[in-house]
Write a protein that holds these residues in place. Structure first.
Motif, PDB file in Angstrom:
ATOM      1  N   VAL A 118     -27.958  15.975  20.561  1.00 39.50           N
ATOM      2  CA  VAL A 118     -27.190  15.370  19.798  1.00 39.50           C
ATOM      3  C   VAL A 118     -25.838  15.809  19.564  1.00 39.50           C
ATOM      4  CG1 VAL A 118     -26.997  14.643  17.173  1.00 39.50           C
ATOM      5  CG2 VAL A 118     -28.930  14.349  18.211  1.00 39.50           C
ATOM      6  N   PRO A 119     -24.181  15.057  19.896  1.00 37.20           N
ATOM      7  CA  PRO A 119     -23.193  15.672  19.609  1.00 37.20           C
ATOM      8  C   PRO A 119     -22.423  16.070  18.167  1.00 37.20           C
ATOM      9  CG  PRO A 119     -23.778  13.679  20.770  1.00 37.20           C
ATOM     10  CD  PRO A 119     -24.909  13.718  20.174  1.00 37.20           C
ATOM     11  N   ILE A 120     -22.322  17.335  18.381  1.00 37.66           N
ATOM     12  CA  ILE A 120     -21.949  18.113  16.931  1.00 37.66           C
ATOM     13  C   ILE A 120     -22.742  18.075  16.264  1.00 37.66           C
ATOM     14  CG2 ILE A 120     -19.665  18.393  15.791  1.00 37.66           C
ATOM     15  CD1 ILE A 120     -17.782  16.403  17.436  1.00 37.66           C
ATOM     16  N   ALA A 121     -23.847  18.547  15.799  1.00 36.83           N
ATOM     17  CA  ALA A 121     -24.451  18.339  15.353  1.00 36.83           C
ATOM     18  C   ALA A 121     -25.390  19.927  14.782  1.00 36.83           C
ATOM     19  CB  ALA A 121     -26.254  17.396  15.841  1.00 36.83           C
ATOM     20  N   VAL A 122     -25.159  21.233  14.919  1.00 31.20           N
ATOM     21  CA  VAL A 122     -25.216  21.580  14.528  1.00 31.20           C
ATOM     22  C   VAL A 122     -25.087  22.349  13.391  1.00 31.20           C
ATOM     23  CG1 VAL A 122     -24.466  25.093  14.688  1.00 31.20           C
ATOM     24  CG2 VAL A 122     -24.212  23.361  16.577  1.00 31.20           C
ATOM     25  N   PRO A 123     -26.167  22.541  12.863  1.00 29.95           N
ATOM     26  CA  PRO A 123     -26.580  22.527  11.112  1.00 29.95           C
ATOM     27  C   PRO A 123     -25.381  23.699  10.070  1.00 29.95           C
ATOM     28  CG  PRO A 123     -28.785  22.189  11.600  1.00 29.95           C
ATOM     29  CD  PRO A 123     -27.941  22.489  13.012  1.00 29.95           C
ATOM     30  N   PRO A 124     -24.814  23.158   9.096  1.00 35.97           N
ATOM     31  CA  PRO A 124     -24.065  24.735   8.807  1.00 35.97           C
ATOM     32  C   PRO A 124     -24.797  25.195   8.238  1.00 35.97           C
ATOM     33  CG  PRO A 124     -24.049  22.617   7.444  1.00 35.97           C
ATOM     34  CD  PRO A 124     -24.852  22.147   8.558  1.00 35.97           C
ATOM     35  N   TYR A 125     -26.685  25.138   8.115  1.00 36.52           N
ATOM     36  CA  TYR A 125     -27.088  25.967   7.204  1.00 36.52           C
ATOM     37  C   TYR A 125     -28.075  25.578   7.663  1.00 36.52           C
ATOM     38  CZ  TYR A 125     -23.539  26.806   3.825  1.00 36.52           C
ATOM     39  OH  TYR A 125     -22.460  26.643   3.196  1.00 36.52           O
ATOM     40  N   HIS A 126     -28.888  27.268   7.708  1.00 35.75           N
ATOM     41  CA  HIS A 126     -30.603  27.272   8.449  1.00 35.75           C
ATOM     42  C   HIS A 126     -31.181  26.058   8.036  1.00 35.75           C
ATOM     43  CE1 HIS A 126     -34.610  28.513   9.407  1.00 35.75           C
ATOM     44  NE2 HIS A 126     -33.931  28.784  10.627  1.00 35.75           N
ATOM     45  N   ILE A 127     -32.683  25.317   8.474  1.00 33.14           N
ATOM     46  CA  ILE A 127     -33.293  24.244   8.399  1.00 33.14           C
ATOM     47  C   ILE A 127     -34.663  24.435   8.991  1.00 33.14           C
ATOM     48  CG2 ILE A 127     -31.820  22.678   7.559  1.00 33.14           C
ATOM     49  CD1 ILE A 127     -32.147  21.410   9.498  1.00 33.14           C
TER      50      ILE A 127
END
Length: 294
Positions: A118-127
């Protein structure tokens, strides 16, 4: 039908695990798919499905292998240095997975034809766990992490806790349930979070951690390590409890899913009953009144 996955060592090679998907339509277990995978670690970590009979697998190989894959029918996504953390089926042609990669986590989408990031979908925190709909993707993780991806950006939400969060499940976009490792249940009403107070927490500590949630519009079920609990109208009801005499004598619940209030399934590890060829792991079916071994 119910789908389950078993793994056992091959008689040909001690390094080979034979993975068998089994189905049970109420008349007994039958082998559906068998596959041999060379690995010193787990071959498949979880399995899911939908009402159309599609099967979804994801795996975590030993870190030294640097390989994971998600399989959907004949379509396979396979990359180096990637690990699938969790997967949620929205509908047969819409599935999301969260992966672990060298530069962080990545959200993947299956559109009925192929898998793609998914474009630009790197989470800012670990999930660690996700729930998804056609309009949003929720992710939860340690230290109270709650993220919502609206298909433009990740938004950070707070439920007023720094507890590690185990699981998330939504009845719809405006009714979301989140369970923590300390057994706390948080509810999102479309605007804000509130905690559903549960008196049982005063006595059981981390043994009450919520491992999975499933529900309908009228009632929500969740599993702790040793309990099946329902929540409805603000009230908790412990349906069943398997207390531990000793730490090594415990029935432990690892997963929960349901088709209806008369079809609730628990994946359990029971050291006192070896119900299957692969040992003490088996499924329990709760029909709303009684339990049945499957």
């Amino acid at each position: 039908a119910i789908f389950a996955l078993t793994s056992s060592l091959s008689t040909i090679s001690t390094d080979e695990l034979i993975n068998t998907i089994k189905t049970n339509d109420g008349s007994g277990w039958d082998d559906y798919i068998s596959a041999s995978v060379y690995s010193h670690s787990n071959c498949f970590d979880d399995i899911s499905g939908d009402d159309n009979g599609n099967i979804y697998l994801w795996s975590n190989y030993d870190i030294s292998c640097h390989m994971s894959y998600v399989e959907w029918g004949s379509d396979m996504l396979q990359t180096t240095g990637m690990r699938i953390r969790d997967l949620f089926v929205v509908e047969p042609n819409l599935v999301y997975a969260i992966s672990e990669e060298v530069d962080g986590q990545r959200l993947l989408e299956y559109n009925g034809i192929e898998w793609s990031p998914v474009p630009i979908a790197v989470p800012p925190y670990h999930i660690s766990k996700i729930w998804a709909s056609t309009s949003a993707i929720w992710g939860v993780g340690d230290l109270g992490t709650i993220l919502i991806y609206d298909f433009v950006t990740w938004n950070i939400h707070e439920a007023g806790t720094v507890d590690d969060l185990n699981t998330v499940y939504g009845l719809n976009d405006g009714t979301i349930f989140i369970g923590s490792k300390t057994g706390r249940l948080f509810i999102y009403n479309g605007y804000s979070f509130s905690e559903a107070p549960w008196d049982e927490l005063a006595d059981c500590g981390t043994e009450c951690q919520i491992v999975q949630i499933w529900g309908t519009e009228d009632i929500v079920y969740f599993a702790t390590n040793h309990q099946l609990v329902s929540y409805s109208g603000g009230d908790f009801n412990i349906i069943s409890e398997w207390p531990c005499a000793e730490a090594t004598d415990c029935l432990n619940i690892y997963d929960l899913w349901g088709n209806s209030t008369t079809e609730i399934f628990l994946a359990v590890y029971d050291p006192n009953h070896a119900r299957t060829d692969c040992g003490n792991m088996y499924l329990l079916w709760f029909d709303g009144v009684n339990y049945h071994w499957i």
